[in-house]
Design an enzyme around this catalytic site. Structure first.
Site, PDB file in Angstrom:
ATOM      1  N   ALA A   1      -4.825   2.383  -0.857  1.00  0.00           N
ATOM      2  CA  ALA A   1      -4.559   1.659  -2.096  1.00  0.00           C
ATOM      3  C   ALA A   1      -5.027   0.212  -1.994  1.00  0.00           C
ATOM      4  O   ALA A   1      -5.650  -0.326  -2.917  1.00  0.00           O
ATOM      5  CB  ALA A   1      -3.073   1.726  -2.435  1.00  0.00           C
ATOM      6  N   ASP A   2      -4.728  -0.447  -0.881  1.00  0.00           N
ATOM      7  CA  ASP A   2      -5.159  -1.838  -0.714  1.00  0.00           C
ATOM      8  C   ASP A   2      -6.677  -1.958  -0.834  1.00  0.00           C
ATOM      9  O   ASP A   2      -7.198  -2.875  -1.487  1.00  0.00           O
ATOM     10  CB  ASP A   2      -4.720  -2.361   0.658  1.00  0.00           C
ATOM     11  N   LYS A   3      -7.400  -1.049  -0.194  1.00  0.00           N
ATOM     12  CA  LYS A   3      -8.857  -1.180  -0.151  1.00  0.00           C
ATOM     13  C   LYS A   3      -9.499  -0.804  -1.485  1.00  0.00           C
ATOM     14  O   LYS A   3     -10.425  -1.483  -1.946  1.00  0.00           O
ATOM     15  CB  LYS A   3      -9.427  -0.362   0.997  1.00  0.00           C
TER      16      LYS A   3
ATOM     17  N   ASP B   1       0.825  -1.197   0.000  1.00  0.00           N
ATOM     18  CA  ASP B   1       0.000   0.000   0.000  1.00  0.00           C
ATOM     19  C   ASP B   1       0.870   1.262   0.000  1.00  0.00           C
ATOM     20  O   ASP B   1       0.627   2.193  -0.778  1.00  0.00           O
ATOM     21  CB  ASP B   1      -0.920  -0.008   1.222  1.00  0.00           C
TER      22      ASP B   1
END
Length: 411
Positions: free
Chosen positions: A173-175, A145
Site C-alpha cells: 500500500a505504501d509503495k 500500510d
C-alpha cells in the site's frame, strides 16, 4: 551527480518541500529527486522515525532511511515554534511542490494547510497524502500500510491462498500510493504549465487508491448491476497458481494465450492437450484454472530448471527461474544493465544501491547520494533565506533548528 547530468533530467529546476516520513511519502519524493527535482526534506529535531529502523552502520542513519531518501537535502525544524514555521513558509514561497503525510488536522493546527500556504505561493502544487479521502467517515483517521492492506481487502484476498487473512510480504500500500502521488504531482505540474501558472491542491488517499488498484482485475463480474459472481479474479486466487517444481528447483511458467498453450502441449509431448475441452481456448482454461495449472506442474516436474528455461524460451513461452531477493544481486541480466551501483559514501563507506529503473534518451537516470544526516543542509538553506550565522547559531541553541552531530557507529 554532475550538474550537467542533473540538468538533463525531466524535473530539473523543480523545487519540492518534503514534509513526509516513513515510506509512502519518502518513496514518492525519492522518485521526484531521481528525476532531477531539488527535494528538501524537512524533519523534526528528532528526525524521521525511519532513521531508527535497523540495520544501520551509523546512529540515526538506517539503511532503509538512506536508500529511500537519496538525492535529498535535510532541514531540521521544530515546526511547533512560530519562527520555525515562518522559516518554512519562506522556503515554500518559491517552491513548486509541497508534499506532506501528516493528518490534515495537524497541518491546519500548524497553520500550514493549503489555504494558508497557497496565499504565500499561488503557483504551488500542494499534495496531501491521506489515509482516507475527504467526505468519508474515515477521513482524518491514522493509517499505515497494514491498516490499508486490511481495509482495502488485500489481506482477506490472501486468505484465498493461505487459509487466513495475512499481509503480503512487501509494504504494497505504501509503495502503490507513493507511485500514485508521483503521477498526481507531475500531472498537476503539467496542468499548471498549461493553465497559466496557477497551482492546485492534490489529495492521494490510501484507501481509495488501494481499492482502485485491487479492483483492476478483481472487479470482474461486479462491474455489472446486478453483479455476475464474486469480485475476485479466479486465476489470481487459485492455490494452484504458483511457481512450479522442476526436477531440481522451481520455475515460473505461464502458457497463457492459445499459441503459447499449443506450443507447450507440443514441447511436453502431449499434443492431445490442444484439443482437451478443458483447455482448448483461453476461456476454457480460465474456467478450469486448477486443472490447467496442475497439468503444467506435472509436465515440468520431469526435467531440470536448466533444461526447461532454454526450451521454453525457444517455444515462445514466458518462463523464469524463481529468485530470492539475494539472487537479485548476482542476476546476470541486472549485471548486464548495471542495475546495482556502488557509491563511496563519506559516512558509511561503500554503498550498493539500485539505480532508477527508467531510461531517458537511452541513458539511465544516475544514482544520487544516499539520504543525508539529520539537518545536514540546515545552515546552507537558512543562509539562502538571508539568515546570518549568528542568527542560525541562536536558533540551534534554542532547539528551533538542528545541525548534524558527528555520526557514531552502531554495534
Amino acid at each position: 551527480m554532475t550538474a550537467t547530468a542533473s540538468a538533463s533530467l525531466p524535473l530539473a529546476g523543480i523545487k519540492v518541500v518534503d514534509l513526509t516520513s516513513v515510506i509512502m511519502g519518502p518513496y514518492c519524493t525519492q522518485i521526484l529527486a531521481d528525476m532531477g527535482a531539488e527535494v528538501i526534506k524537512v524533519e523534526s529535531p528528532g528526525g524521521d522515525t525511519l532513521r531508527a529502523i535497523p540495520p544501520a552502520r551509523t546512529q540515526g542513519n538506517s539503511a532503509l532511511y538512506r536508500w529511500l531518501n537519496r538525492g535529498k537535502r535535510s532541514l531540521a525544524l521544530n515546526l511547533k515554534d512560530a519562527e520555525a514555521k515562518s522559516l518554512l513558509l519562506q522556503l515554500v514561497a518559491d517552491a513548486d511542490v509541497l508534499i506532506h503525510s501528516m493528518r490534515p488536522q495537524a497541518m491546519a493546527a500548524l497553520g500550514l494547510d493549503y489555504a494558508q500556504v497557497q496565499a504565500r505561493n499561488p503557483k504551488l502544487v500542494y499534495c496531501n497524502l491521506l489515509g482516507f479521502g475527504r467526505g468519508g467517515r474515515y477521513f482524518g483517521q491514522a493509517a499505515y500500510d497494514d491498516t490499508i492492506q486490511a481495509v482495502s481487502g488485500m489481506a482477506m484476498l490472501q486468505s484465498e491462498l493461505a487459509g487466513q487473512p495475512q499481509y503480503v510480504a512487501t509494504v504494497m500500500a505504501d509503495k502503490v500510493c507513493g507511485l500514485t502521488a508521483v503521477y498526481a504531482v507531475t500531472s498537476a505540474l503539467l496542468q499548471r504549465e498549461r493553465q497559466g501558472g496557477a497551482g492546485t491542491e492534490v489529495d492521494v488517499p490510501m484507501f481509495e487508491t488501494m481499492a482502485s488498484f485491487l479492483l483492476v482485475e478483481h472487479l470482474t463480474g461486479a462491474l455489472y448491476d446486478p453483479p455476475q459472481g464474486r469480485p475476485v479474479y479466479p486465476r489470481a486466487i487459485s492455490r494452484e497458481r504458483r511457481p512450479f517444481p522442476t526436477a531440481d528447483g522451481f520455475i515460473s511458467v505461464l502458457a497463457y494465450n492459445d499459441k503459447q498453450w499449443s506450443a507447450f502441449a507440443d514441447l511436453t509431448g502431449r499434443p492431445e492437450l490442444k484439443d482437451d475441452p478443458r483447455f482448448r481456448t483461453l476461456q476454457d482454461r480460465s474456467r478450469n484454472v486448477a486443472e490447467w495449472c496442475n497439468t503444467i506442474s506435472q509436465a515440468l516436474a520431469q526435467r531440470s530448471t536448466a533444461e526447461w528455461l532454454p526450451a521454453l524460451e525457444a517455444a515462445g513461452i514466458p518462463a523464469a527461474r524463481v529468485n530470492t531477493t539475494e539472487d537479485l544481486f548476482c542476476d546476470p541480466h541486472l549485471q548486464d544493465v548495471n542495475f546495482f551501483q556502488t557509491l563511496d559514501d563519506p559516512q558509511d563507506g561503500p554503498l550498493r544501491m539500485p539505480r532508477p529503473p527508467v531510461i531517458f534518451g537511452q541513458q539511465p537516470a544516475p544514482v544520487r547520494p544516499a539520504g543525508p544526516p539529520l539537518g545536514q543542509d540546515t545552515r546552507a538553506l537558512l543562509q539562502s533565506l538571508g539568515l546570518s550565522d549568528s542568527h542560525i547559531d541562536q536558533l540551534c541553541d534554542r532547539g528551533i533548528v538542528v545541525e548534524p552531530v558527528p555520526a557514531e557507529s552502531t554495534p
